[in-house]
Write a protein that holds these residues in place. Structure first.
Motif, PDB file in Angstrom:
ATOM      1  N   GLU A 271      77.978 130.985  50.850  1.00 38.81           N
ATOM      2  CA  GLU A 271      79.025 131.004  51.871  1.00 38.81           C
ATOM      3  C   GLU A 271      79.843 129.720  51.906  1.00 38.81           C
ATOM      4  N   LEU A 272      79.198 128.586  51.648  1.00 38.33           N
ATOM      5  CA  LEU A 272      79.892 127.302  51.759  1.00 38.33           C
ATOM      6  C   LEU A 272      80.231 126.689  50.408  1.00 38.33           C
ATOM      7  N   ASP A 273      80.062 127.465  49.333  1.00 34.29           N
ATOM      8  CA  ASP A 273      80.426 127.022  47.981  1.00 34.29           C
ATOM      9  C   ASP A 273      79.708 125.739  47.558  1.00 34.29           C
ATOM     10  N   PHE A 274      78.399 125.699  47.808  1.00 39.27           N
ATOM     11  CA  PHE A 274      77.599 124.594  47.304  1.00 39.27           C
ATOM     12  C   PHE A 274      77.445 124.738  45.796  1.00 39.27           C
ATOM     13  N   ALA A 275      77.541 123.633  45.062  1.00 38.15           N
ATOM     14  CA  ALA A 275      77.168 123.653  43.656  1.00 38.15           C
ATOM     15  C   ALA A 275      75.661 123.859  43.556  1.00 38.15           C
ATOM     16  N   ALA A 276      75.221 124.566  42.535  1.00 36.13           N
ATOM     17  CA  ALA A 276      73.797 124.910  42.416  1.00 36.13           C
ATOM     18  C   ALA A 276      72.918 123.663  42.450  1.00 36.13           C
ATOM     19  N   GLY A 277      73.364 122.593  41.801  1.00 30.20           N
ATOM     20  CA  GLY A 277      72.563 121.382  41.760  1.00 30.20           C
ATOM     21  C   GLY A 277      72.503 120.636  43.075  1.00 30.20           C
ATOM     22  N   ASN A 278      73.358 121.006  44.031  1.00 29.18           N
ATOM     23  CA  ASN A 278      73.394 120.310  45.317  1.00 29.18           C
ATOM     24  C   ASN A 278      72.649 121.041  46.425  1.00 29.18           C
ATOM     25  N   LEU A 279      72.118 122.226  46.148  1.00 29.75           N
ATOM     26  CA  LEU A 279      71.435 122.990  47.190  1.00 29.75           C
ATOM     27  C   LEU A 279      70.225 122.256  47.757  1.00 29.75           C
ATOM     28  N   GLN A 280      69.540 121.503  46.894  1.00 29.63           N
ATOM     29  CA  GLN A 280      68.339 120.807  47.350  1.00 29.63           C
ATOM     30  C   GLN A 280      68.645 119.817  48.476  1.00 29.63           C
ATOM     31  N   TRP A 281      69.912 119.379  48.570  1.00 26.75           N
ATOM     32  CA  TRP A 281      70.257 118.387  49.583  1.00 26.75           C
ATOM     33  C   TRP A 281      70.207 118.935  50.995  1.00 26.75           C
ATOM     34  N   ILE A 282      70.207 120.254  51.138  1.00 29.56           N
ATOM     35  CA  ILE A 282      70.070 120.823  52.475  1.00 29.56           C
ATOM     36  C   ILE A 282      68.724 120.436  53.076  1.00 29.56           C
TER      37      ILE A 282
ATOM     38  N   LEU B  56      66.613 113.654  71.421  1.00 31.71           N
ATOM     39  CA  LEU B  56      66.823 115.052  71.796  1.00 31.71           C
ATOM     40  C   LEU B  56      68.307 115.375  71.960  1.00 31.71           C
ATOM     41  N   VAL B  57      69.049 114.444  72.547  1.00 31.48           N
ATOM     42  CA  VAL B  57      70.498 114.644  72.695  1.00 31.48           C
ATOM     43  C   VAL B  57      71.146 114.744  71.320  1.00 31.48           C
ATOM     44  N   LEU B  58      70.767 113.846  70.416  1.00 34.47           N
ATOM     45  CA  LEU B  58      71.321 113.871  69.061  1.00 34.47           C
ATOM     46  C   LEU B  58      70.974 115.178  68.354  1.00 34.47           C
ATOM     47  N   LEU B  59      69.730 115.631  68.493  1.00 32.78           N
ATOM     48  CA  LEU B  59      69.311 116.885  67.865  1.00 32.78           C
ATOM     49  C   LEU B  59      70.146 118.058  68.376  1.00 32.78           C
ATOM     50  N   THR B  60      70.384 118.106  69.683  1.00 33.43           N
ATOM     51  CA  THR B  60      71.139 119.207  70.279  1.00 33.43           C
ATOM     52  C   THR B  60      72.586 119.212  69.782  1.00 33.43           C
ATOM     53  N   VAL B  61      73.225 118.045  69.794  1.00 31.13           N
ATOM     54  CA  VAL B  61      74.620 117.953  69.350  1.00 31.13           C
ATOM     55  C   VAL B  61      74.740 118.267  67.860  1.00 31.13           C
ATOM     56  N   ALA B  62      73.842 117.711  67.057  1.00 32.11           N
ATOM     57  CA  ALA B  62      73.891 117.955  65.607  1.00 32.11           C
ATOM     58  C   ALA B  62      73.683 119.428  65.289  1.00 32.11           C
ATOM     59  N   SER B  63      72.788 120.085  66.020  1.00 31.23           N
ATOM     60  CA  SER B  63      72.531 121.505  65.785  1.00 31.23           C
ATOM     61  C   SER B  63      73.739 122.348  66.162  1.00 31.23           C
ATOM     62  N   LEU B  64      74.403 122.000  67.259  1.00 24.56           N
ATOM     63  CA  LEU B  64      75.597 122.737  67.671  1.00 24.56           C
ATOM     64  C   LEU B  64      76.705 122.598  66.628  1.00 24.56           C
ATOM     65  N   LEU B  65      76.951 121.376  66.175  1.00 20.13           N
ATOM     66  CA  LEU B  65      77.996 121.149  65.173  1.00 20.13           C
ATOM     67  C   LEU B  65      77.628 121.790  63.833  1.00 20.13           C
ATOM     68  N   GLY B  66      76.357 121.718  63.455  1.00 22.30           N
ATOM     69  CA  GLY B  66      75.924 122.322  62.202  1.00 22.30           C
ATOM     70  C   GLY B  66      76.124 123.814  62.172  1.00 22.30           C
TER      71      GLY B  66
ATOM     72  N   THR C   6      79.879 124.557  61.384  1.00 15.83           N
ATOM     73  CA  THR C   6      80.512 123.970  60.208  1.00 15.83           C
ATOM     74  C   THR C   6      80.895 125.035  59.190  1.00 15.83           C
ATOM     75  N   ASP C   7      81.953 124.764  58.435  1.00 16.00           N
ATOM     76  CA  ASP C   7      82.412 125.734  57.442  1.00 16.00           C
ATOM     77  C   ASP C   7      82.573 125.114  56.054  1.00 16.00           C
ATOM     78  N   SER C   8      81.946 123.943  55.835  1.00 13.64           N
ATOM     79  CA  SER C   8      81.997 123.322  54.516  1.00 13.64           C
ATOM     80  C   SER C   8      80.716 122.525  54.269  1.00 13.64           C
ATOM     81  N   ALA C   9      80.495 122.162  53.011  1.00 16.96           N
ATOM     82  CA  ALA C   9      79.222 121.556  52.612  1.00 16.96           C
ATOM     83  C   ALA C   9      79.015 120.176  53.237  1.00 16.96           C
ATOM     84  N   GLY C  10      80.049 119.335  53.227  1.00 20.09           N
ATOM     85  CA  GLY C  10      79.901 117.972  53.717  1.00 20.09           C
ATOM     86  C   GLY C  10      79.440 117.887  55.164  1.00 20.09           C
ATOM     87  N   PRO C  11      80.163 118.539  56.103  1.00 22.02           N
ATOM     88  CA  PRO C  11      79.718 118.494  57.492  1.00 22.02           C
ATOM     89  C   PRO C  11      78.325 119.090  57.705  1.00 22.02           C
TER      90      PRO C  11
END
Length: 466
Positions: A36-47, A79-89, A92-97
Motif C-alpha cells: 500500500e505504501l510502496d515500500f522497497a522490498a529491502g526496506n520492509l524490515q525497517w517497520i 504514554l502521551v508520545l505513544l498515543t500521538v505517534a499511534s494516531l499519526l501512524g 500516514t500515507d507514505s513510508a517515511g512518516p
C-alpha cells in the motif's frame, strides 16, 4: 493488596501489555503495508527494526532519567508520545512518516517500560506482593507479544493495518487520564545530574550494535555494513565503560553492575528472551513452511503460548516460595524452557506433530514467564527506590536487545543448515532440518546459560549457610 494498589497494578500492567502488543502487532501486516505504501522490498524490515532500535538503544538512558526527574513524569510523558505517534501512524500515507511513527513508538517504549517497572517496584515492597505483581507483569509481557501477532492478523484481514496503530489511541488516552490519579512516588532526586557523555555513548553504541545484528539477519554476518555497525557499537560501548569510571555521577554506577543479582540476573533474562523470541519465529516457519498452515491459523495456534504465559505469571510467586527465592526460580525456569525447546528438535513433517509441538511450546512458554519473574525479582531486589529506574532500565535494555537479536542469530543458523542441504534434499525437508538445528541450538544455549547462572548465584546463596 489495598484497593489503590490493585488499581495501580491494573494501570501499570495495561501499559506494559500495550507496549508488548505494539512490538509484534505490525509484523503480520508488513507485506500489506509494503504494497500500500510502496515500500522497497529491502526496506520492509525497517517497520520492525526502527521500533527496536529506539526501544533498545534508549531504555537505559530513560531509566536513569526516571530516577532523576521522577518515574511518574517519564511514564506519563511516554504514554502521551505513544498515543500521538499511534494516531499519526494510522493516518500516514507514505513510508517515511510511517517509519517516523514507529521510531516514536519505540521511543515511548524506552520511556514507559523502565519507568513503569520502577513505579511497580516502588508501589510494592520486596516480598510476596512485589513477587505477585512482577509475576502478573511477566504474564502480560509475554501474552502481549503473542496477542499482538493474533490481533495484527485479525485487524489487517478484517479492517486495515492502520488499526494496528489506532487501537492504541483510546487505551493511551485512558491510561494518561488515570495515571495522575493513581500513581504516587517517583519524585526524582534533587540536585542529581545526568551523565551526558555516558548517555550519548551508550545510546549510540547500543543503536549501532542492534542495527548491526538486525542487518546480519537480512544481509549476512559477513556484510560490510553489518561488520562496520558492530565494530562501531563495540567501540562506543567500550568508551562508555571508560566514561563511567571517570565521572562523578555515572549513568550506570559500577557498584550496581557489580552486584551478582543484577549482572547474572540480567544474563539469565537475556537468555530467556532470546530463546522465547527465536522459538516463536522458528515455530512460525515450521507451521507455515513445513506443515502448510495459513498465517491466520498459525496466529491462532499461538494462543496456547499465551495461556502458558498467563499461567506461568500467576503461579510464579508460589514457585518463589516453594523454591526458596527468585534465584532458584530463574535457574529452574531457564532449564525447563531450554529442555522443552530442545525436544522440539525431533518434530517431523507430518501434521500429526501439531499437538505435541504445541504442548511443548505451551510448557516452554510457562517456563519462560516463570524465568522472567525470577529475573525481574532478582535483578531489582536490594536496591533503594532512587535506583529502581536504573535497575529497571537495565532489565528493559536486556529484554529489548534480546528480543531484537534472537531472531537474526537463530535465523542465520536455520538458513545455513537449509542451504547446505538444498542440493541433496527437497525444499521442505531442508527447511525442516534447518529449523530443527536452530531449535536444538536454542535449547542448548538456554540450558547452558541457566546452569551457569545457577552455578554462580546459587553457590553464592549457599556460602553463608556453610
Amino acid at each position: 493488596m489495598t484497593r489503590r494498589q490493585s488499581l495501580t497494578l491494573v494501570l501499570l500492567l495495561g501499559a506494559q501489555f500495550t507496549l508488548a502488543v505494539d512490538f509484534s502487532i505490525m509484523n503480520v501486516a508488513v507485506p500489506v503495508i509494503g504494497r500500500e505504501l510502496d515500500f522497497a522490498a529491502g526496506n520492509l524490515q525497517w517497520i520492525a527494526t526502527s521500533f527496536a532500535l529506539a526501544a533498545a538503544g534508549l531504555s537505559l538512558l530513560f531509566g536513569r532519567i526516571a530516577d532523576i526527574v521522577g518515574a511518574r513524569k517519564i511514564f506519563i510523558s511516554g504514554l502521551v508520545l505513544l498515543t500521538v505517534a499511534s494516531l499519526l501512524g494510522g493516518f500516514t500515507d507514505s513510508a517515511g512518516p510511517l517509519l517516523g511513527a514507529r521510531v516514536a513508538q519505540g521511543l515511548a517504549t524506552a520511556m514507559v517500560t523502565p519507568a513503569g517497572l520502577a513505579l511497580l517496584t516502588m508501589s510494592f515492597p520486596e516480598g510476596p506482593l512485589r513477587d505477585r505483581a512482577l509475576g502478573l507483569n511477566g504474564a502480560m509481557l509475554s501474552a502481549g507479544f503473542t496477542c499482538g501477532a493474533i490481533m495484527g492478523g485479525l485487524l489487517t484481514d478484517v479492517l486495515s493495518w492502520r488499526w494496528g496503530f489506532f487501537i492504541n489511541v483510546p487505551i493511551g488516552v485512558l491510561l494518561v487520564v488515570a495515571a495522575p490519579l493513581l500513581l504516587k512516588g517517583g519524585s526524582g532526586r534533587r540536585g542529581a545530574k545526568l551523565d551526558i557523555p555516558g548517555a550519548i555513548t551508550v545510546s549510540l553504541g547500543l543503536i549501532a550494535l542492534v542495527y548491526g545484528i538486525s542487518e546480519a539477519g537480512s544481509k549476512g554476518w559477513g556484510n560490510s555494513t553489518t561488520l562496520i555497525a558492530l565494530a562501531v557499537g563495540v567501540v562506543l560501548l567500550a568508551v562508555f565503560g571508560w566514561v563511567e569510571l571517570h565521572v562523578s555521577e555515572p549513568l550506570a554506577p559500577l557498584r550496581v553492575l557489580r552486584l551478582r543479582s543484577v549482572s547474572w540476573g540480567n544474563l539469565g533474562g537475556f537468555a530467556t528472551f532470546i530463546g522465547f523470541t527465536a522459538m516463536i519465529f522458528l515455530l512460525t516457519l515450521y507451521l507455515q513452511e513445513v506443515l502448510g498452515y495459513s498465517p491466520m491459523t498459525t496466529g491462532f495456534t499461538f494462543g496456547a503460548l499465551g495461556v502458558g504465559a498467563f499461567l506461568g505469571g500467576v503461579t510464579a510467586p508460589r514457585w518463589i516460595g516453594a523454591l526458596g527465592g527468585s534465584q532458584p526460580l530463574l535457574v529452574a525456569g531457564l532449564v525447563a524452557q531450554g529442555v522443552t525447546v530442545g525436544v522440539l528438535f525431533f518434530a517431523g513433517s507430518g501434521r500429526g506433530w501439531l499437538v505435541p509441538v504445541l504442548a511443548l511450546a505451551f510448557l516452554s512458554s510457562y517456563a519462560h514467564v516463570t524465568a522472567i519473574v525470577g529475573f525481574m525479582v532478582t535483578a531489582t531486589s536490594g536496591l533503594p527506590n532512587e535506583e529502581q529506574g536504573l535497575a529497571t532500565g537495565i532489565t528493559t535494555l536486556t529484554q529489548q536487545v534480546a528480543i531484537t537479536v534472537g531472531i537474526p542469530i537463530m535465523s542465520a543458523i536455520a538458513t545455513a543448515r537449509t542451504h547446505s542441504l538444498s542440493a541433496s534434499h527437497s525444499l521442505r525437508s531442508a527447511t525442516l532440518s534447518g529449523i530443527n538445528t536452530a531449535i536444538l541450538v536454542n535449547g542448548v544455549l538456554v540450558v547452558a546459560i541457566g546452569l551457569l547462572v545457577g552455578t554462580v548465584l546459587l553457590r553464592r546463596r549457599a556460602t553463608p549457610a556453610a
